[in-house]
Design an enzyme around this catalytic site. Structure first.
Site, mmCIF file in Angstrom:
data_model
loop_
_atom_site.group_PDB
_atom_site.id
_atom_site.type_symbol
_atom_site.label_atom_id
_atom_site.label_comp_id
_atom_site.label_asym_id
_atom_site.label_seq_id
_atom_site.Cartn_x
_atom_site.Cartn_y
_atom_site.Cartn_z
ATOM 1 N N HIS A 149 0.822 -1.223 0.000
ATOM 2 C CA HIS A 149 0.000 0.000 0.000
ATOM 3 C C HIS A 149 0.849 1.265 0.000
ATOM 4 O O HIS A 149 0.348 2.350 -0.307
ATOM 5 C CB HIS A 149 -0.960 0.003 1.196
ATOM 6 C CG HIS A 149 -0.334 0.328 2.510
ATOM 7 N ND1 HIS A 149 0.116 -0.629 3.380
ATOM 8 C CD2 HIS A 149 -0.094 1.520 3.114
ATOM 9 C CE1 HIS A 149 0.609 -0.059 4.465
ATOM 10 N NE2 HIS A 149 0.497 1.247 4.325
ATOM 11 N N ASP A 179 0.163 -7.553 1.721
ATOM 12 C CA ASP A 179 0.586 -6.155 1.839
ATOM 13 C C ASP A 179 2.109 -6.028 1.829
ATOM 14 O O ASP A 179 2.681 -5.264 2.606
ATOM 15 C CB ASP A 179 0.005 -5.501 3.096
ATOM 16 C CG ASP A 179 0.102 -3.966 3.032
ATOM 17 O OD1 ASP A 179 0.298 -3.441 1.920
ATOM 18 O OD2 ASP A 179 0.020 -3.322 4.091
ATOM 19 N N SER A 252 5.095 2.941 7.714
ATOM 20 C CA SER A 252 4.776 1.726 6.961
ATOM 21 C C SER A 252 5.922 1.348 6.027
ATOM 22 O O SER A 252 6.460 2.197 5.307
ATOM 23 C CB SER A 252 3.506 1.932 6.138
ATOM 24 O OG SER A 252 2.381 2.042 6.972
ATOM 25 N N GLY A 308 -11.427 -23.340 -2.466
ATOM 26 C CA GLY A 308 -12.683 -23.001 -3.126
ATOM 27 C C GLY A 308 -13.902 -23.230 -2.252
ATOM 28 O O GLY A 308 -14.905 -23.811 -2.694
#
Length: 442
Positions: A149, A179, A252, A308
Site C-alpha cells: 500500500h 501487503d 509503513s 474453493g
C-alpha cells in the site's frame, strides 16, 4: 603368582634333576625366573593396546560424524540454492539466565539503532513530490522490501538512504493480499539488514525505525505485545506481530528490530482513533517476508493454494462436549478443488494434515502457505460422523476473480432456490466471505 619356568634348553638337557629340582650338571644353575622388565612389559602392554584401540575407534567415530555433517551441509546448501533470494541471517545471540537478577541494566540501544538504521530507507513519489513511507534494504544488490500500500499509487519511486544518497527504484512485484512489495535500486555499498534467526517472544524489546509524517528517520522503542495476531480484517492473510512501539503514518514499510538490531518484521499498520499512534501497531514477521519476496523475485507473483470454499468459524459452545473447534463449510464453489474432492456444504473441517483448524483464519492461512497441486488430508464431520477427505489444491485466483465467482454463485443459488436459505442468510454469508477475503488498508 605362577610362571612357566622351563625353557627349551632345559627340555633338551640329558642330565637328570634331583628331587629338589636342581640340575645335576650345575648345582648353581637354578630354574630361570622372569626379570622385572619382562613383568612390567607384560602388565603395560595390554593397556597400550587398549589405548590404541580406543584411539582408533575415536578417530573413526569423529571421521564419520564429520562426513555426515558435510553431507548434511551440502544437502541444505542445495535446498537453499533453489530459492531466488536468501535473506541475510543474523548470528544467534547467546542469552544468559533471563531472570531479572541476571539481566544487566540497559542504558542505551545506540549500537542496535546504528546497525539497523543504515538499512532503512525513505520512499518518495517524485511525480507528486510526496512522502510515501519507508523500506528496508535486504540485499547488497539492491532489493528493498516495503508495503504494497506504500507504493501502489506511486508513479515514480525515489529511495533515500540514511547516508544521504538517492536513487530511482523499479518495482519488482507486489502482493496486496499480504501487503508486501519488492522494489530494486542500482546502487553500491548497500548495507542489508540481517534477519533474526530465533523467533521473537512476547516481552522482547522492539525498536521501530521509519520516516513518520516525512520528518526523517525516527526511532521509537517498546516491546513485543503479541505474536500470531490474526482476525483483524485488514489483510487477506494475517499473521502479525503486535507492538506498542510508536508507529505513525510514514512508518509503513520500515523496520521492526530487536535489541541487537536484527530484523523481526516490517511495520505495516496501526489501530487508532486519532490517526496517530495509540500503542497498538502491527508488523509482518520475517518468515512471511522471506516467502513472499522469493516468489516475487522469482516469478513476479505469489502462488498460493486454494480450496474453493466459503467458511466461518464454529461458534464456541461450552455445553458442546464433542467439539467447539473447527471450521464450518458454508458453501462450496462449483468446479473448485473442494467440489472435486467431495467436500459438502455443512461439513465441519476439524483438522488438515493433523493440524487443528481452530478458526477460519487458521484454515485460510494454512492453505495459502501451500503450493498449488499440494494434496491435503482433511478430517471432517458430516452429519455427526467423522471422515477423512483428500483435497488437491489449485492455484488461488486473484481477489477480483474470487469476488466475481462468489457473487455469481450466490446469484445462481438465489435463482435456483437450491440452498433453502433466506435472503438475510444469503446476505450475511456473502458479507462474511467478502470480509474474510477483502484486502482493506488502514
Amino acid at each position: 603368582m605362577s610362571y612357566s619356568e622351563n625353557n627349551s634348553n632345559n627340555s633338551n638337557n640329558t642330565n637328570n634333576t634331583d628331587n629338589n629340582g636342581y640340575n645335576d650338571g650345575d648345582n648353581n644353575d637354578y630354574q630361570h625366573k622372569p626379570s622385572k622388565s619382562t613383568i612390567q612389559l607384560s602388565v603395560i602392554l595390554p593397556w597400550i593396546l587398549v589405548v590404541l584401540l580406543a584411539g582408533g575407534f575415536g578417530y573413526y567415530f569423529i571421521n564419520q560424524q564429520q562426513q555426515i555433517a558435510s553431507i548434511t551441509e551440502k544437502l541444505n546448501a542445495e535446498q537453499t540454492n533453489t530459492q531466488a533470494w536468501q535473506p541475510p541471517r543474523a548470528e544467534v545471540v547467546e542469552n544468559a539466565d533471563k531472570s531479572e537478577k541476571s539481566l544487566p541494566q540497559v542504558v542505551s540501544y545506540h549500537d542496535a539503532v546504528a546497525k539497523a538504521s543504515q538499512s532503512v530507507v525513505n520512499t518518495q513519489d517524485q511525480e507528486n513530490d510526496t512522502n510515501l513511507g519507508s523500506g528496508v534494504v535486504v540485499s547488497t544488490d539492491g532489493y528493498i522490501v516495503t508495503n504494497a500500500h506504500v507504493i501502489e499509487q506511486a508513479d515514480e519511486i525515489i529511495v533515500g538512504l540514511n547516508d544521504g544518497r538517492k536513487a530511482k527504484a523499479n518495482v519488482v512485484g507486489t502482493d496486496p493480499e499480504s501487503d508486501l512489495a519488492v522494489i530494486k535500486v542500482e546502487m553500491t555499498d548497500l548495507k542489508p539488514l540481517a534477519f533474526r534467526a530465533e523467533p521473537i517472544e512476547v516481552g522482547d524489546v522492539a525498536l521501530a525505525i521509519g520516516n513518520p509524517f516525512g520528518v526523517g528517520q525516527t526511532v521509537t522503542q517498546g516491546i513485543i505485545s503479541a505474536t500470531d495476531r490474526t482476525g483483524l480484517g485488514v489483510n487477506t492473510f494475517e499473521d502479525f506481530i503486535q507492538t506498542d512501539a510508536a508507529i505513525n503514518p510514514g512508518n509503513s514499510g520500515g523496520a521492526l528490530v530487536d535489541a541487537h538490531g536484527q530484523l523481526v518484521g516490517i511495520n505495516t499498520m496501526i489501530f487508532s482513533r486519532s490517526g496517530g499512534s495509540m500503542g497498538i501497531g502491527f508488523a509482518i514477521p520475517t518468515v512471511i517476508v522471506e516467502q513472499v519476496m522469493n516468489a516475487l523475485i522469482e516469478k513476479g507473483k505469489v502462488s498460493r493454494g486454494w480450496l474453493g470454499i466459503e467458511v466461518q468459524s464454529q461458534i464456541k459452545d461450552p455445553t458442546n462436549l464433542t467439539t467447539s473447534t473447527g471450521v464450518a463449510v458454508m458453501n462450496v464453489i462449483p468446479n473448485s478443488p473442494a467440489s472435486s474432492s467431495g467436500l459438502q456444504m455443512g461439513d465441519v473441517i476439524l483438522s488438515i494434515d493433523g493440524k487443528d483448524m481452530k478458526d477460519a483464519n487458521t484454515l485460510v492461512r494454512y492453505v495459502a502457505r501451500k503450493m498449488p497441486n499440494t494434496v491435503l488430508n482433511a478430517k471432517v464431520i458430516r452429519n455427526g460422523e467423522q471422515m477423512e477427505i483428500s483435497i488437491t489444491l489449485a492455484e488461488r485466483p486473484n481477489q477480483k476473480e474470487i469476488q466475481a465467482v462468489v457473487s455469481d454463485n450466490l446469484q445462481r443459488e438465489q435463482q435456483d432456490g437450491e440452498t433453502g436459505m433466506s435472503e438475510e442468510e444469503r446476505e450475511r454469508l456473502r458479507q462474511e466471505l467478502l470480509d474474510l477475503f477483502e484486502n482493506q488498508k488502514n
